[in-house]
Write a protein that holds these residues in place. Structure first.
Motif, PDB file in Angstrom:
ATOM      1  N   ALA A 161       0.808  -1.210   0.000  1.00  0.00           N
ATOM      2  CA  ALA A 161       0.000   0.000   0.000  1.00  0.00           C
ATOM      3  C   ALA A 161       0.847   1.268   0.000  1.00  0.00           C
ATOM      4  O   ALA A 161       0.521   2.251  -0.659  1.00  0.00           O
ATOM      5  CB  ALA A 161      -0.947  -0.006   1.200  1.00  0.00           C
ATOM      6  N   ARG A 162       1.934   1.267   0.759  1.00  0.00           N
ATOM      7  CA  ARG A 162       2.785   2.454   0.823  1.00  0.00           C
ATOM      8  C   ARG A 162       3.396   2.759  -0.549  1.00  0.00           C
ATOM      9  O   ARG A 162       3.427   3.915  -0.990  1.00  0.00           O
ATOM     10  CB  ARG A 162       3.885   2.274   1.864  1.00  0.00           C
ATOM     11  CG  ARG A 162       4.675   3.568   2.135  1.00  0.00           C
ATOM     12  CD  ARG A 162       5.841   3.284   3.073  1.00  0.00           C
ATOM     13  NE  ARG A 162       5.390   2.776   4.360  1.00  0.00           N
ATOM     14  CZ  ARG A 162       4.994   3.550   5.354  1.00  0.00           C
ATOM     15  NH1 ARG A 162       4.991   4.868   5.217  1.00  0.00           N
ATOM     16  NH2 ARG A 162       4.621   3.010   6.506  1.00  0.00           N
ATOM     17  N   ARG A 163       3.881   1.709  -1.219  1.00  0.00           N
ATOM     18  CA  ARG A 163       4.488   1.897  -2.537  1.00  0.00           C
ATOM     19  C   ARG A 163       3.454   2.385  -3.553  1.00  0.00           C
ATOM     20  O   ARG A 163       3.754   3.229  -4.411  1.00  0.00           O
ATOM     21  CB  ARG A 163       5.109   0.581  -3.010  1.00  0.00           C
ATOM     22  CG  ARG A 163       5.731   0.619  -4.397  1.00  0.00           C
ATOM     23  CD  ARG A 163       6.794   1.698  -4.501  1.00  0.00           C
ATOM     24  NE  ARG A 163       7.379   1.760  -5.819  1.00  0.00           N
ATOM     25  CZ  ARG A 163       7.893   2.865  -6.355  1.00  0.00           C
ATOM     26  NH1 ARG A 163       7.898   4.014  -5.659  1.00  0.00           N
ATOM     27  NH2 ARG A 163       8.405   2.854  -7.560  1.00  0.00           N
ATOM     28  N   ILE A 164       2.233   1.887  -3.442  1.00  0.00           N
ATOM     29  CA  ILE A 164       1.156   2.321  -4.337  1.00  0.00           C
ATOM     30  C   ILE A 164       0.897   3.810  -4.159  1.00  0.00           C
ATOM     31  O   ILE A 164       0.772   4.558  -5.139  1.00  0.00           O
ATOM     32  CB  ILE A 164      -0.121   1.504  -4.055  1.00  0.00           C
ATOM     33  CG1 ILE A 164       0.075   0.052  -4.491  1.00  0.00           C
ATOM     34  CG2 ILE A 164      -1.330   2.117  -4.753  1.00  0.00           C
ATOM     35  CD1 ILE A 164      -1.012  -0.880  -4.013  1.00  0.00           C
ATOM     36  N   ALA A 165       0.819   4.245  -2.892  1.00  0.00           N
ATOM     37  CA  ALA A 165       0.585   5.663  -2.613  1.00  0.00           C
ATOM     38  C   ALA A 165       1.743   6.521  -3.107  1.00  0.00           C
ATOM     39  O   ALA A 165       1.540   7.635  -3.605  1.00  0.00           O
ATOM     40  CB  ALA A 165       0.363   5.872  -1.121  1.00  0.00           C
ATOM     41  N   GLU A 166       2.962   6.037  -2.976  1.00  0.00           N
ATOM     42  CA  GLU A 166       4.124   6.783  -3.463  1.00  0.00           C
ATOM     43  C   GLU A 166       4.055   6.959  -4.981  1.00  0.00           C
ATOM     44  O   GLU A 166       4.375   8.040  -5.499  1.00  0.00           O
ATOM     45  CB  GLU A 166       5.410   6.048  -3.071  1.00  0.00           C
ATOM     46  CG  GLU A 166       5.704   6.099  -1.574  1.00  0.00           C
ATOM     47  CD  GLU A 166       6.881   5.210  -1.174  1.00  0.00           C
ATOM     48  OE1 GLU A 166       7.325   5.304  -0.026  1.00  0.00           O
ATOM     49  OE2 GLU A 166       7.338   4.405  -2.032  1.00  0.00           O
ATOM     50  N   LEU A 167       3.632   5.911  -5.682  1.00  0.00           N
ATOM     51  CA  LEU A 167       3.495   6.007  -7.142  1.00  0.00           C
ATOM     52  C   LEU A 167       2.427   7.028  -7.514  1.00  0.00           C
ATOM     53  O   LEU A 167       2.618   7.846  -8.417  1.00  0.00           O
ATOM     54  CB  LEU A 167       3.133   4.646  -7.734  1.00  0.00           C
ATOM     55  CG  LEU A 167       4.250   3.619  -7.870  1.00  0.00           C
ATOM     56  CD1 LEU A 167       3.687   2.303  -8.403  1.00  0.00           C
ATOM     57  CD2 LEU A 167       5.338   4.122  -8.816  1.00  0.00           C
ATOM     58  N   PRO A 196       1.567   8.823   1.601  1.00  0.00           N
ATOM     59  CA  PRO A 196       1.858   7.384   1.654  1.00  0.00           C
ATOM     60  C   PRO A 196       1.643   6.768   3.028  1.00  0.00           C
ATOM     61  O   PRO A 196       1.097   5.672   3.135  1.00  0.00           O
ATOM     62  CB  PRO A 196       3.325   7.299   1.226  1.00  0.00           C
ATOM     63  CG  PRO A 196       3.537   8.506   0.384  1.00  0.00           C
ATOM     64  CD  PRO A 196       2.707   9.577   1.030  1.00  0.00           C
ATOM     65  N   THR A 197       2.060   7.494   4.096  1.00  0.00           N
ATOM     66  CA  THR A 197       1.912   6.935   5.439  1.00  0.00           C
ATOM     67  C   THR A 197       0.444   6.824   5.822  1.00  0.00           C
ATOM     68  O   THR A 197      -0.002   5.797   6.358  1.00  0.00           O
ATOM     69  CB  THR A 197       2.656   7.800   6.467  1.00  0.00           C
ATOM     70  OG1 THR A 197       4.050   7.847   6.117  1.00  0.00           O
ATOM     71  CG2 THR A 197       2.511   7.221   7.867  1.00  0.00           C
ATOM     72  N   LEU A 198      -0.311   7.883   5.563  1.00  0.00           N
ATOM     73  CA  LEU A 198      -1.739   7.872   5.892  1.00  0.00           C
ATOM     74  C   LEU A 198      -2.455   6.777   5.090  1.00  0.00           C
ATOM     75  O   LEU A 198      -3.268   6.024   5.640  1.00  0.00           O
ATOM     76  CB  LEU A 198      -2.351   9.236   5.584  1.00  0.00           C
ATOM     77  CG  LEU A 198      -3.855   9.373   5.854  1.00  0.00           C
ATOM     78  CD1 LEU A 198      -4.166   9.101   7.320  1.00  0.00           C
ATOM     79  CD2 LEU A 198      -4.353  10.756   5.436  1.00  0.00           C
ATOM     80  N   PHE A 199      -2.156   6.682   3.806  1.00  0.00           N
ATOM     81  CA  PHE A 199      -2.797   5.666   2.962  1.00  0.00           C
ATOM     82  C   PHE A 199      -2.483   4.258   3.478  1.00  0.00           C
ATOM     83  O   PHE A 199      -3.371   3.397   3.542  1.00  0.00           O
ATOM     84  CB  PHE A 199      -2.303   5.817   1.509  1.00  0.00           C
ATOM     85  CG  PHE A 199      -2.962   4.872   0.543  1.00  0.00           C
ATOM     86  CD1 PHE A 199      -4.201   5.161   0.001  1.00  0.00           C
ATOM     87  CD2 PHE A 199      -2.331   3.693   0.170  1.00  0.00           C
ATOM     88  CE1 PHE A 199      -4.801   4.289  -0.910  1.00  0.00           C
ATOM     89  CE2 PHE A 199      -2.923   2.806  -0.720  1.00  0.00           C
ATOM     90  CZ  PHE A 199      -4.168   3.111  -1.261  1.00  0.00           C
ATOM     91  N   ALA A 236      -5.344   1.758   4.961  1.00  0.00           N
ATOM     92  CA  ALA A 236      -5.549   0.471   4.291  1.00  0.00           C
ATOM     93  C   ALA A 236      -5.418  -0.675   5.278  1.00  0.00           C
ATOM     94  O   ALA A 236      -6.191  -1.647   5.240  1.00  0.00           O
ATOM     95  CB  ALA A 236      -4.550   0.317   3.146  1.00  0.00           C
ATOM     96  N   ARG A 237      -4.456  -0.569   6.199  1.00  0.00           N
ATOM     97  CA  ARG A 237      -4.265  -1.629   7.187  1.00  0.00           C
ATOM     98  C   ARG A 237      -5.413  -1.672   8.188  1.00  0.00           C
ATOM     99  O   ARG A 237      -5.929  -2.746   8.512  1.00  0.00           O
ATOM    100  CB  ARG A 237      -2.942  -1.427   7.912  1.00  0.00           C
ATOM    101  CG  ARG A 237      -1.742  -1.704   7.036  1.00  0.00           C
ATOM    102  CD  ARG A 237      -0.545  -2.186   7.803  1.00  0.00           C
ATOM    103  NE  ARG A 237      -0.810  -3.271   8.736  1.00  0.00           N
ATOM    104  CZ  ARG A 237       0.109  -3.748   9.562  1.00  0.00           C
ATOM    105  NH1 ARG A 237       1.336  -3.232   9.561  1.00  0.00           N
ATOM    106  NH2 ARG A 237      -0.165  -4.735  10.383  1.00  0.00           N
ATOM    107  N   ARG A 256      -4.029  -5.881   1.866  1.00  0.00           N
ATOM    108  CA  ARG A 256      -3.664  -7.030   1.033  1.00  0.00           C
ATOM    109  C   ARG A 256      -4.735  -7.397   0.015  1.00  0.00           C
ATOM    110  O   ARG A 256      -4.628  -8.422  -0.657  1.00  0.00           O
ATOM    111  CB  ARG A 256      -3.369  -8.232   1.929  1.00  0.00           C
ATOM    112  CG  ARG A 256      -2.168  -8.030   2.851  1.00  0.00           C
ATOM    113  CD  ARG A 256      -1.837  -9.303   3.601  1.00  0.00           C
ATOM    114  NE  ARG A 256      -0.667  -9.126   4.451  1.00  0.00           N
ATOM    115  CZ  ARG A 256      -0.131 -10.092   5.204  1.00  0.00           C
ATOM    116  NH1 ARG A 256      -0.692 -11.298   5.207  1.00  0.00           N
ATOM    117  NH2 ARG A 256       0.933  -9.853   5.948  1.00  0.00           N
ATOM    118  N   ALA A 257      -5.784  -6.545  -0.080  1.00  0.00           N
ATOM    119  CA  ALA A 257      -6.889  -6.846  -0.998  1.00  0.00           C
ATOM    120  C   ALA A 257      -6.839  -5.997  -2.264  1.00  0.00           C
ATOM    121  O   ALA A 257      -7.698  -6.120  -3.129  1.00  0.00           O
ATOM    122  CB  ALA A 257      -8.225  -6.631  -0.288  1.00  0.00           C
TER     123      ALA A 257
END
Length: 362
Positions: free
Chosen positions: A51-57, A67-70, A74-75, A81-82
Motif C-alpha cells: 500500500a505504501r508503494r502504491i501511494a508513493e506512485l 503514503p503513510t496515511l494511505f 488500508a491496514r 492485502r486486498a
C-alpha cells in the motif's frame, strides 16, 4: 498548584494535537486527490505491491496522496492485502477512501477497440496492430499462422471474426481479442443457422456466412438487407450467377496482394477484371465464392437466414443511398439507365467528365 497547571497544559496540548491530527487526517481522507480541472493521472499497480508503494506512485504521478496515511488506513480497514493489480485512473472526484475502495474492487482502466461491420479480417488485425494498449503477439503472422497459433478449426480467417466493440484491460493480448471475436461469430452464426427459414439454397453455416458477407458489402441500409438477401436467394434457386461487384473486388485485391483490407481493395473494376475467370468472379461463375468477403453483422446473418420474400432478381443503386429492385431484366436495365443519368448529371455539376458505372447486381 504549579503541578496542576503543568498537567493542565500537557492535557490541553495533547487535546490540541489530537484535534489538529483529526482535522489533518480528516482532510486527508475526504479531500480530492486532484484539483478541479486537473487532468486525470494513471498508475499501474503490479502484483504484490504494498500500500505504501502504491501511494508513493500515485503521489509521484501528481495525485496528492500521503503514503503513510494511505498505508495505515488500508491496514486499519483490512484492505492492505486486498488491492488488485492493474492500471487505474485517478480523477479529481477521487479521495483517499474512494480510491482505496476502487483499488480493492479492481475498477481498472478499460480500453476499447471497435471493428465496423463490413471490415475484412485483415482490417480487424490492422486495428489490433495499431492499438497501443494491447500486447502484440500476432504482428507479422499470416492468416494461416494465426489460425495455427490459436488452434482454430477453420481453413480461412475471412468472415470468421465478429465485428463489434471489444472492451479490454491493460495487458490483454491481441490473440485474446481475436479468439473472443471468433467465438462470438460462431455463436451468432450457430444461432442464426439453427433458426433459419426452411428450403434455403444454403447447405452449410459457411454458405450462410459467405452470403451474409456479400449482403453486408452490398447495402448499409437496415431495411434493405432482407430484400438484398432475397434477391440472391432467388438467383441461387434459379442457378443464376450472383453478379455482385464486392465479391469480384475482393478477388482482385486477393490476387494482387494475398490479403484484402481497406488499403488494397480497388474502388472500381475494369471490364477485363469483370471478364476474368477467378474463384471470386460471380459474373462468370455460378454459386457462392469460396470464402466470405468481409465480416458480416448479426443483421446480415439474420437477413440471409430469414430473407424477405420477393420476386426481384436484380437491384442497382438509386443514387440516394439505397437500391432499385427489379423483377425483370428490362426493368433492371431501365433502372440502371436512370442511375447512370443521375450520376452523369452529378458529374457534370462538379466538372467531372468521367462516365459513371453502375453497382450492385447487373
Amino acid at each position: 498548584m504549579v503541578g496542576y497547571l503543568v498537567v493542565w497544559l500537557v492535557v490541553m496540548g495533547l487535546l490540541l494535537a489530537l484535534v489538529i491530527t483529526y482535522r489533518t487526517v480528516g482532510r486527508g481522507l475526504t479531500e480530492p486527490l486532484l484539483a478541479t480541472g486537473d487532468p486525470a493521472v494513471q498508475v499501474t499497480i503490479l502484483p504484490g505491491m504494498d500500500a505504501r508503494r502504491i501511494a508513493e506512485l500515485a503521489d509521484a504521478s501528481g495525485a496528492h496522496l500521503d503514503p503513510t496515511l494511505f498505508y495505515w488506513v488500508a491496514r486499519l480497514r483490512g484492505q492492505a492485502r486486498a488491492i488488485k493489480a492493474g492500471e487505474y485512473e485517478i480523477s479529481p472526484k477521487d479521495t483517499l477512501l474512494s480510491l482505496l475502495d476502487r483499488l480493492v474492487s479492481g475498477d481498472v482502466v478499460r480500453y476499447r477497440v471497435t471493428v465496423p461491420e463490413g471490415d475484412t479480417a485483415q482490417d480487424f488485425l490492422n486495428r489490433l496492430a495499431t492499438d497501443p494498449h494491447l500486447k502484440h503477439t500476432l504482428t507479422g503472422l499470416s492468416h494461416a499462422e494465426i489460425i495455427a497459433a490459436l488452434s482454430l478449426p477453420i481453413k480461412h480467417l475471412e468472415g470468421q471474426l465478429f465485428p463489434d466493440t471489444y472492451v479490454f484491460t491493460g495487458g490483454t493480448t491481441d490473440r485474446q481479442i481475436v479468439m473472443k471475436a471468433y467465438q462470438s461469430m460462431q455463436a451468432h452464426l450457430d444461432a442464426a443457422w439453427a433458426n433459419r427459414a426452411p428450403d434455403l439454397p444454403l447447405k452449410t453455416p459457411e454458405d450462410a456466412l459467405i452470403l451474409a458477407s456479400i449482403v453486408e458489402k452490398e447495402t448499409g441500409l437496415a431495411d434493405e438487407r432482407g430484400k438484398v438477401a432475397g434477391v440472391f436467394i432467388n438467383r441461387l434457386n434459379r442457378g443464376m450467377r450472383l453478379q455482385t461487384d464486392p465479391a469480384v473486388i475482393y478477388g482482385v485485391a486477393k490476387s494482387r496482394r494475398g490479403v484484402v483490407d481497406a488499403a488494397t481493395a480497388p474502388r472500381s473494376l475494369t471490364q477485363s477484371e469483370l471478364r476474368q475467370d477467378t474463384p471470386y468472379n460471380t459474373y462468370v461463375r455460378v454459386g457462392l465464392p469460396p470464402t466470405p468477403i468481409a465480416l458480416p453483422s448479426e443483421a446480415s446473418l439474420q437477413a440471409v437466414t430469414h430473407p424477405t420474400q420477393t420476386d426481384a432478381l436484380y437491384f442497382v443503386a438509386n443514387g440516394s443511398g439505397g437500391h432499385t429492385f427489379s423483377r425483370t431484366l428490362q426493368g433492371h436495365n431501365q433502372a440502371v439507365q436512370a442511375w447512370r443519368k443521375l450520376e452523369n448529371r452529378r458529374a457534370d455539376q462538379v466538372g467531372d467528365s468521367k462516365a459513371a458505372t453502375s453497382g450492385g447486381v447487373k
